[in-house]
Write an enzyme that holds these catalytic residues in place. Structure first.
Site: not given
Length: 758
Positions: A39, A77-78, A94, A136, A195
């Protein structure tokens, strides 16, 4: 999601430390001088250098190995739009995957902002901190604008993994599947069901490899995306078909060569699969439940070539095969972007790897099932250690050749060695152990089920699918303990080995034990008494084939257990000793230590047995063993008894096992530092190699060394004790073993019982 998984997930994430990741210092900080450099005032020097030359940040800071995982939680996710904070466990997960697969550090950043323009400004403002940005779980169509703008305006790699990760892995699988089917991508007819961001990116990547847009039919929740529709976004309109004769999936699928599902479960019927062309390719990628199950598709058409997003079926499309290594290669050349050339290079590297012979450690990890390029294997397995080298190198080369790299790699061989060294993380090895054990779970006896850690571990081993636990104990006591621990014992077998109902089995086991030990003073009345001991009873279950493996040791002296094991399951044929080994992973790789629990003062013959057994076990981890017999002297510099025995053992090993990389005796510092050792003793037999297996002549030394390393901050993980030399897999847990320790040795015991050792 079942209640048992829910409770395990909550306990896992809460644990001793909430969350899954942490930050650790990488420089010394013990002295005032250290702090002065870390530092003020020392830190001003690199600050000024970076002010003059911004690229110096890669030299003086963690920027070059730091990725931001950034989300606003709108497509988690779902789970859908659950918000930034609720998505944090996913982003931490992740980060964990980046670290364990590629050694990349991560800050997860949850941004509570849905407006794409404001989100972009926030990310741009914090971008100087990082060497790369992994976007993400951001919903479409906003994710397209966000990624495209950030890629255009930032000079570091930016990738939305939900789009491109799936695209890269599925494209690699598609190229191989088409090859197996004998079809050309330019002629293949595609049906893309879905899509969203992932579907759009996948299809564009397929197109870059030769798929023709006129041969592609894409569907969303309203049906076929056609030029007749007026409700299309720009991204969907790009793939609008001019065909007017099809409106539904059932109509579109007729005669198709390829189906790629990125939608929802059970939308593809068996009749639809039957309506496809010969050798149809079906990628049913909805998670956790695919558009059609593997069993249903195979029942509909024997010639179907299939991939899913699930690990329990062949050909898993798993993003972890790609994103850690793509960012690894990009960071290592300080790339300014992840461009199309880099994505295509990753795709081709992954596809090529699946066409090569599969390494022994990968087949062993999957229960010794032979893996050959074909319908059941056209995508590399996530545990394949070659991925980091092949994919990262391919991406780095593509970055250099396409002009987005700021750093060149001159020595590619040295770079590949550096990549391999990153696989020293223990989590990579233990993950392989667990995945392999799940492929063929076995009946595992737990002798101390009334211990909370043991009972928790047995429940977790069953929940993970790696074992069918058998708990020895009194049912009412175990049920009460389970209630206190908030555990469910459903599916576990409980045997009260002292109960009258087990009298016949105790008698059977006693007779067998007395018979095999009668030349050693064994008699039936004594053997009957011994059956009231859970260790004798459990090990006799193994001997008689009523169980496959055993975990014990929590309450027992290991020397006593060793004697019981020799009386019951016995030693492997051709082996006169058995021992234990611990595996400790340090920052520079795994280190194996023997014998840590069983043998006190080892003679030459025992050292030879242990060295050979240890080498065998280490090879089963996919690691070439380099053995050093260690002590307090170097190559006979003293004439102590332990030195003489070690020298005798080394002579025997060199004569009988010339293929083994082994030498000694030597001090630990020389074993672990090849340059220092080779300079002083240039004729040693492991010249140029750092030892990764240390054979100790005394139990006191090996146990103290492993305990010390276990407590050290530098130790990533400790696994063991690993049993070596017994005829059946009986594993002795440490007295202070944690739930994780016991689960790990359960995986080892299961693999031993499958005769694949580890």
């Amino acid at each position: 999601m079942n209640s048992k998984l829910e409770e395990l997930a909550r306990a896992y994430h809460a644990g001793d430390k909430p969350g899954k990741i942490e930050v650790r210092p990488t420089k010394p900080y013990a002295t005032q001088q250290d702090l002065t450099l870390a530092y003020s005032p020392g830190v001003a020097v690199p600050c000024k250098d970076i002010e003059s030359d911004p690229t110096a940040a890669y030299k003086y800071t963690a920027k070059g190995n730091l990725v931001a995982v950034i989300s606003n939680g709108t497509a988690v996710l779902g789970l859908g739009d659950i918000g930034a904070m609720a998505g944090k466990p996913v982003m931490e997960g992740k980060g964990l995957l980046f670290k364990i697969y590629a050694g990349i550090d991560v800050f997860d950043i949850e941004v509570d902002e849905k407006d794409p323009k404001k989100f972009i400004e926030i990310v741009k403002a914090i971008a100087p901190t990082f060497g790369g940005i992994n976007l993400e779980d951001i919903k479409a169509p906003e994710c397209f604008e966000i990624e495209q703008t950030l890629k255009k305006e930032l000079d570091i790699p930016v990738m939305h993994d939900d789009q491109h990760g799936t695209a890269i892995i599925s494209a690699a699988g598609l190229l191989n599947a088409l090859s197996i089917a004998g079809k050309k991508i330019e002629e293949a007819r595609f049906v893309i069901n879905g899509a969203g961001a992932s579907a759009i990116s996948c299809t564009k990547l397929y197109e870059s490899f030769g798929a023709r847009r006129e041969n592609i039919v894409m569907l969303d929740s309203k049906g076929v995306i056609s030029k007749e529709r007026t409700d299309l976004t720009e991204e969907k309109a790009y793939f609008a078909t001019s065909r007017t004769d099809i409106h539904t999936l059932a109509e579109a699928i007729v005669g198709a060569d390829v189906f790629v599902g990125l939608s929802r479960a059970k939308v593809l019927s068996q009749d639809m699969v039957r309506a496809m062309a010969s050798q149809p390719i079906v990628f049913a990628l909805a998670n956790p439940n695919p558009e059609i199950t593997y069993e249903e598709a195979k029942a509909a058409r024997e010639d179907v070539i299939m991939a899913t997003g699930r690990s329990d079926y062949p050909n898993q499309i798993n993003n972890v095969i790609g994103f850690p290594y793509i960012f690894r290669g990009a960071l290592d050349v300080q790339a300014r972007a992840i461009n199309e050339e880099m994505k295509k290079a990753a795709t081709l590297a992954i596809a090529a790897l699946a066409r090569e012979a599969v390494p022994e450690e990968v087949t062993r990890a999957y229960g010794n099932v032979e893996l050959h390029f074909g319908p059941d294997y056209f995508i590399p397995k996530p545990v394949d250690p070659r991925l980091i080298v092949r994919v990262s190198s391919a991406v780095a080369r593509a970055a250099i050749e396409s002009g987005v790299a700021q750093r060149a790699i001159e020595d590619w061989s040295a770079y590949e060695d550096e990549l391999r060294s990153r696989l020293g993380l223990m989590s990579h090895l233990t993950r392989r152990l667990h995945e392999a054990a799940k492929l063929s779970p076995r009946r595992v006896v737990y002798a101390a089920g009334d211990n909370p850690a043991v009972l928790r571990a047995a429940v977790e081993a069953q929940a993970q699918g790696m074992a069918h636990p058998i708990i020895l104990g009194i049912p009412s006591h175990l049920e009460q303990l389970a209630k206190e621990l908030d555990l469910s014992l459903e599916g576990l077998t409980i045997i009260n080995y002292r109960d009258e109902a087990e009298k016949g089995r105790r008698q059977e086991y006693a007779e067998f034990l007395a018979h095999q030990n009668w030349r050693k003073g064994g008699d039936l009345p004594t053997a009957v008494d011994k059956m009231y001991d859970p260790n004798y009873f459990g090990m006799m279950m193994l001997s008689k084939g009523d169980a496959d493996a055993m975990i014990t040791g929590i309450y027992s002296h290991h020397t006593d257990l060793a004697e019981i094991a020799k009386q019951t399951v016995g030693l492997r044929k051709g082996v006169n000793h058995f021992a234990t080994m611990h595996m400790v992973t340090l920052k520079n790789g795994p280190l194996f230590l023997t014998d840590t629990m069983i043998n006190c003062n080892l003679k030459a013959d025992a050292l030879v047995d242990i060295a050979v057994l240890a080498a065998e076990k280490v090879r089963c981890f996919g690691i070439e063993p380099v053995l050093a017999l260690v002590g307090f002297s170097n190559f006979g510099s003293t004439d102590a008894e332990s030195t003489q025995e070690a020298q005798k053992a080394v002579a025997i090993l060199h004569e009988r096992y010339p293929h083994l990389l082994v030498d000694g005796e030597m001090q630990v510092s020389l074993a672990l530092h090849a340059e220092k050792r080779d300079k002083r003793y240039p004729e040693n037999k492991i010249r140029g190699r750092k030892a990764n297996v240390l054979i100790f002549p005394r139990l006191t030394a090996s146990n103290a060394c492993y305990q010390l390393l276990r407590e050290a901050d530098d130790a990533e993980e400790v696994v063991g004790p690993i049993q070596m030399g017994l005829n059946k897999p009986v594993y002795f847990a440490d007295h202070e073993a944690s739930v994780t320790d016991i689960v790990n040795i359960t995986a080892l015991a299961v693999l031993d019982s499958n005769t694949c050792i580890v």
